[in-house]
Design an enzyme around this catalytic site. Structure first.
Site, mmCIF file in Angstrom:
data_model
loop_
_atom_site.group_PDB
_atom_site.id
_atom_site.type_symbol
_atom_site.label_atom_id
_atom_site.label_comp_id
_atom_site.label_asym_id
_atom_site.label_seq_id
_atom_site.Cartn_x
_atom_site.Cartn_y
_atom_site.Cartn_z
ATOM 1 N N MET A 162 -2.603 -3.494 11.023
ATOM 2 C CA MET A 162 -1.493 -4.441 11.107
ATOM 3 C C MET A 162 -1.669 -5.511 12.174
ATOM 4 O O MET A 162 -0.909 -6.475 12.202
ATOM 5 C CB MET A 162 -0.179 -3.686 11.341
ATOM 6 C CG MET A 162 -0.142 -2.858 12.591
ATOM 7 S SD MET A 162 1.385 -1.902 12.672
ATOM 8 C CE MET A 162 1.080 -0.908 14.126
ATOM 9 N N ALA A 185 -10.023 0.087 6.146
ATOM 10 C CA ALA A 185 -10.811 0.117 7.385
ATOM 11 C C ALA A 185 -11.265 1.534 7.708
ATOM 12 O O ALA A 185 -12.383 1.750 8.189
ATOM 13 C CB ALA A 185 -9.986 -0.450 8.540
ATOM 14 N N GLY A 208 -6.830 -3.857 6.271
ATOM 15 C CA GLY A 208 -7.394 -3.552 7.583
ATOM 16 C C GLY A 208 -6.376 -2.789 8.404
ATOM 17 O O GLY A 208 -6.015 -1.664 8.084
ATOM 18 N N HIS A 212 0.861 -1.199 0.000
ATOM 19 C CA HIS A 212 0.000 0.000 0.000
ATOM 20 C C HIS A 212 0.886 1.233 0.000
ATOM 21 O O HIS A 212 1.581 1.502 0.980
ATOM 22 C CB HIS A 212 -0.911 -0.004 1.235
ATOM 23 C CG HIS A 212 -1.707 1.264 1.394
ATOM 24 N ND1 HIS A 212 -2.012 1.804 2.628
ATOM 25 C CD2 HIS A 212 -2.253 2.102 0.482
ATOM 26 C CE1 HIS A 212 -2.717 2.915 2.466
ATOM 27 N NE2 HIS A 212 -2.871 3.126 1.168
ATOM 28 N N HIS A 272 -6.848 4.158 -5.312
ATOM 29 C CA HIS A 272 -7.983 4.697 -4.564
ATOM 30 C C HIS A 272 -7.908 6.209 -4.325
ATOM 31 O O HIS A 272 -8.678 6.746 -3.536
ATOM 32 C CB HIS A 272 -8.200 3.951 -3.237
ATOM 33 C CG HIS A 272 -7.011 3.876 -2.332
ATOM 34 N ND1 HIS A 272 -6.527 2.671 -1.859
ATOM 35 C CD2 HIS A 272 -6.211 4.826 -1.796
ATOM 36 C CE1 HIS A 272 -5.489 2.889 -1.072
ATOM 37 N NE2 HIS A 272 -5.283 4.195 -1.011
ATOM 38 N N HIS A 330 -12.074 1.420 0.549
ATOM 39 C CA HIS A 330 -10.665 1.188 0.231
ATOM 40 C C HIS A 330 -9.873 0.656 1.400
ATOM 41 O O HIS A 330 -8.700 0.314 1.253
ATOM 42 C CB HIS A 330 -10.016 2.479 -0.272
ATOM 43 C CG HIS A 330 -9.481 3.377 0.817
ATOM 44 N ND1 HIS A 330 -10.256 3.834 1.860
ATOM 45 C CD2 HIS A 330 -8.240 3.904 1.019
ATOM 46 C CE1 HIS A 330 -9.522 4.593 2.656
ATOM 47 N NE2 HIS A 330 -8.299 4.656 2.176
ATOM 48 N N LYS A 344 6.776 -1.063 8.024
ATOM 49 C CA LYS A 344 6.197 0.276 8.011
ATOM 50 C C LYS A 344 7.305 1.320 8.108
ATOM 51 O O LYS A 344 8.378 1.058 8.633
ATOM 52 C CB LYS A 344 5.231 0.445 9.192
ATOM 53 C CG LYS A 344 4.000 -0.443 9.092
ATOM 54 C CD LYS A 344 2.863 0.079 9.921
ATOM 55 C CE LYS A 344 2.332 1.381 9.441
ATOM 56 N NZ LYS A 344 1.370 1.265 8.337
#
Length: 497
Positions: free
Chosen positions: A397, A422, A395, A251, A345, A420, A496
């Protein structure tokens, strides 16, 4: 779009709170904000009662109403169940503009132009990585640069950067970073036509020249996941997903280049509204008539930034494949690390949709919303046309993500769109404050999730509690016939910034 309200029923006490907000229930998963003042269309909120109350607790409905003032808007100003307060339009917002009378609003596309989600599948299972997950996490963290201002993935400047902006993911073929099958399983084949690299400012290009192949920070991530549950066997088979199989989800978006494109063009159009005779309740929705030169320049630059985002995710895919190869000693081809799909998105695209006035070509803005085309649609890749377009919904992690496919209801109710992700329910500042003193790495390890990260505050900002429950969000989307649930994915490794 059918907008007739349902008959009154149970839950009278709770409904009185909702009614006080002026929201009218249409059915189990749709709520209407009636036209008032300068609104040209009503607002539509996709939610169950619990999610609706969350929307009402921030200013999401206000932003939906504000967007309903945009010239040329069609049918309704729409918010998905993951919607929350954003810049101008809520994150999770969808607005469609008539091609002849409408406008384009950079704020209704978003700052991270072309941000999206990509999913790879593999021939691996959890057992194949027994004792190697930490090594894989290290390899992914080493290969994929991440963090605020991260650089060093792939450098492209001058004419090479212009090629990236024109060609998107296709650019990566010539450099050996792309398999031909990747493009076949990508929205728009990874390239938006009519991109104009000349409409991208020198400052934006400067920011983008050394950020290709980098993840960035914030809510962007890279995850190794396990297919934990299959809800639709036929669709899962068509997507190449098997119970217990490992996937990789990416993402991220257009990094500093896309942000600068939005900044430049918001500034450009915001000073010209009066000259166009446009009055808006929120200047963050600053827009330009589609026939204007300003609109054409923004659309050309936006497409170029979206192409940069697709090229970025393609470069990261190459880095992910290298990490798996170095950890497992086998080629990415042998490991079966092939692309399931890549969908954006934060984007605006011209599409043709059925409306109450008939079939109309319109500019659909999706900000934090995903395209969700149904089975049989010509823009769905041939491999998935009988199933429907894959929809990838991250969602958080600590819990799970979902794979879905588009449904016909998305076309009649939401201009071919769905959620797209949560959606945030807690500000980043509050998330950092409320997780002070907690060892989030150890907590996630206790859930079976290995984390690698660049900034500790980023990890705190992205704690699971900061997000709505993605299961609740996708249930609403399926219940509203915007998409169909295919599989649930459990995180094993998270990287991340």
């Amino acid at each position: 779009m059918r907008l007739s309200p349902r008959r009154p029923g149970a839950h009278t006490e709770r409904m009185s709170v909702i009614a006080a907000s002026g929201v009218v229930q249409l059915d189990e998963f749709r709520w209407m904000l009636p036209k008032e003042g300068g609104m040209r269309v009503p607002g539509i909120l996709f939610a169950d009662r619990a999610l609706l109350e969350q929307m009402l607790s921030d200013r999401t409905p206000d932003q939906v109403k504000n967007a309903a003032h945009l010239p040329g808007i069609l049918e309704a100003s729409i918010a998905m169940p993951d919607a929350h307060w954003g810049y101008g339009l809520p994150v999770g917002g969808v607005v469609a503009m008539d091609e002849r009378e409408g406008v384009v609003s950079p704020g209704a596309v978003g700052y991270d132009i072309g941000c999206g989600v990509r999913l790879l599948r593999s021939r691996l299972t959890h057992a194949d990585l027994e004792g190697k997950l930490d090594a894989l996490a290290d390899a992914l963290f080493r290969e994929v640069p991440c963090g605020v201002g991260s650089t060093g993935g792939v450098r492209a400047s001058g004419s090479e950067l212009d090629r990236v902006l024109r060609e998107g993911a296709k650019w990566a073929v010539s450099s050996g970073r792309c398999w031909p099958s990747d493009l076949e399983h990508c929205e728009e084949a990874g390239t938006l036509a009519d991109a104009d690299s000349g409409a991208v400012s020198p400052g934006a290009k400067l920011r983008g020249r050394d950020q290709l192949g980098t993840l960035g920070s914030g809510n962007h991530f890279l995850e190794v996941q396990e297919v934990e549950t299959i809800h639709d066997e036929d669709a899962a088979r068509a997507l190449g997903l098997e119970l217990g199989g490992l996937t990789v989800m990416i993402h991220c978006g257009s990094r500093g280049l896309g942000h600068q494109v939005c900044t430049d063009h918001v500034r450009d159009v915001s000073h010209k509204l009066a000259g166009w005779g446009i009055a808006l309740p929120d200047r963050q929705l600053a827009c330009a008539p589609l026939a204007s030169g300003e609109a054409q320049r923004y659309l050309g630059a936006m497409r170029a930034a979206a192409n940069y985002a697709w090229a970025n995710r393609q470069c990261i895919t190459d880095e992910v494949r290298r990490a798996f190869e170095s950890t497992l000693g086998q080629s990415a081809e042998r490991l079966g690390l092939s692309l399931v799909y890549d969908v954006a998105h934060n984007i605006a695209k011209f599409e043709t949709h059925e409306t109450s006035a008939g079939r109309v070509r319109c500019l659909v803005h999706r900000k934090g919303a995903t395209r969700s085309f149904p089975p049989g649609h010509r823009d769905v890749p041939a491999a998935y046309r009988a199933t429907g377009q894959p929809v990838l919904v991250p969602g958080d992690m600590g819990r799970c993500s979902y794979v879905l496919v588009g449904s016909q209801g998305a076309m009649t109710r939401a201009f071919g769109s769905t959620c797209h992700g949560a959606g945030r329910q807690m500000s980043r500042t509050r998330a950092v404050k409320e997780t002070r003193g907690r060892d989030l790495v150890a907590e996630l390890r206790g859930r079976g999730v290995i984390v690698r990260y660049e900034g500790r505050d980023t990890l705190r900002e992205e704690t699971s509690e900061a997000y709505k429950d993605v299961e609740q969000v996708v249930r609403v989307c399926e219940g509203a016939d915007l998409c169909r649930i295919v599989a649930r994915l459990k995180p094993l490794v998270v990287v991340k910034g």
